[in-house]
Design a protein around this motif. Structure first.
Motif, PDB file in Angstrom:
ATOM      1  N   UNK A 126     -22.826  -5.389 -51.773  1.00  0.00           N
ATOM      2  CA  UNK A 126     -24.291  -5.303 -51.863  1.00  0.00           C
ATOM      3  C   UNK A 126     -24.989  -6.664 -51.853  1.00  0.00           C
ATOM      4  N   UNK A 127     -24.265  -7.731 -52.189  1.00  0.00           N
ATOM      5  CA  UNK A 127     -24.861  -9.068 -52.229  1.00  0.00           C
ATOM      6  C   UNK A 127     -24.743  -9.815 -50.897  1.00  0.00           C
ATOM      7  N   UNK A 128     -24.123  -9.172 -49.912  1.00  0.00           N
ATOM      8  CA  UNK A 128     -23.904  -9.856 -48.638  1.00  0.00           C
ATOM      9  C   UNK A 128     -25.141  -9.684 -47.742  1.00  0.00           C
ATOM     10  N   UNK A 129     -26.138 -10.490 -48.026  1.00  0.00           N
ATOM     11  CA  UNK A 129     -27.412 -10.413 -47.311  1.00  0.00           C
ATOM     12  C   UNK A 129     -27.279 -10.870 -45.859  1.00  0.00           C
ATOM     13  N   UNK A 130     -26.426 -11.873 -45.634  1.00  0.00           N
ATOM     14  CA  UNK A 130     -26.244 -12.422 -44.284  1.00  0.00           C
ATOM     15  C   UNK A 130     -25.655 -11.375 -43.337  1.00  0.00           C
ATOM     16  N   UNK A 131     -24.669 -10.606 -43.820  1.00  0.00           N
ATOM     17  CA  UNK A 131     -24.044  -9.565 -42.981  1.00  0.00           C
ATOM     18  C   UNK A 131     -25.053  -8.472 -42.651  1.00  0.00           C
TER      19      UNK A 131
END
Length: 193
Positions: A126-131
């Motif tokens: 959930x914290x992988x904003x770039x993906x």
């Protein structure tokens, strides 16, 4: 051999039913050959343990069969039907089928490529904003590419008719201009991908 020539001669009553039957048998043969090749590819995919390849093979199944069907229709039309009144109609049908099938195939290739690239992204975290940002960009580019391909192939198919040739050329030209504008606008995003 003489009986076969007599059967497919222009004045034979059995000519058209024979050609249709031979066309159907030829397509069934091609279908079984394609199924055999597809099963071999799927067996190979199972050994490599990459389910993504199986999805891609399934994606391309229908367009490839339609391409083979339209090529076969075109061949049979050229070989057996030039003397018939409906030769022009069959020629146009086979040409449009081939163009539509190639367009469908191209769209499926774009979707398969997009699916492949999406599977490389880790969006479970959930914290992988770039993906997630890249996923949105990929989906946007997939939509744009599919729209451009659809307009391109619709234009080409319209240009096969003499009455609609100008509309097809206009549509193709406007699609080219729109493609350049979208390409310039999305240049930064393409560089990031």
């Amino acid at each position: 051999m003489d009986q076969l020539k007599e059967l497919i001669s222009n004045d034979s009553v059995w000519r058209i039913p024979f050609v249709i039957l031979f066309f159907i048998l030829s397509f069934i043969t091609i279908y079984f050959i394609y199924n055999f090749i597809e099963k071999r590819l799927k067996r190979h995919v199972v050994k490599t343990n990459k389910p993504l390849n199986d999805v891609i093979i399934s994606f391309l199944r229908a367009p490839v069969l339609w391409i083979l069907f339209s090529i076969l229709l075109s061949i049979y039309n050229q070989l057996f039907m030039p003397a018939e009144n409906y030769f022009e109609v069959l020629t146009n049908i086979s040409r449009i089928l081939l163009i539509a099938s190639l367009g469908w195939f191209t769209i499926k290739v774009v979707k398969s490529l997009s699916f492949y690239l999406q599977n490389k992204l880790n969006i479970e975290d959930p914290n992988n904003l770039e993906a997630r940002k890249r996923l949105t960009q990929l989906k946007m580019f997939e939509g744009i590419l599919i729209a451009v391909i659809a307009v391109l192939f619709i234009s080409i198919s319209l240009m096969t008719f003499e009455a609609l040739k100008n509309i097809g050329v206009s549509l193709l030209a406007s699609a080219g201009v729109i493609g350049v504008i979208v390409g310039l606008a999305a240049q930064r995003s393409v560089g990031q991908i």
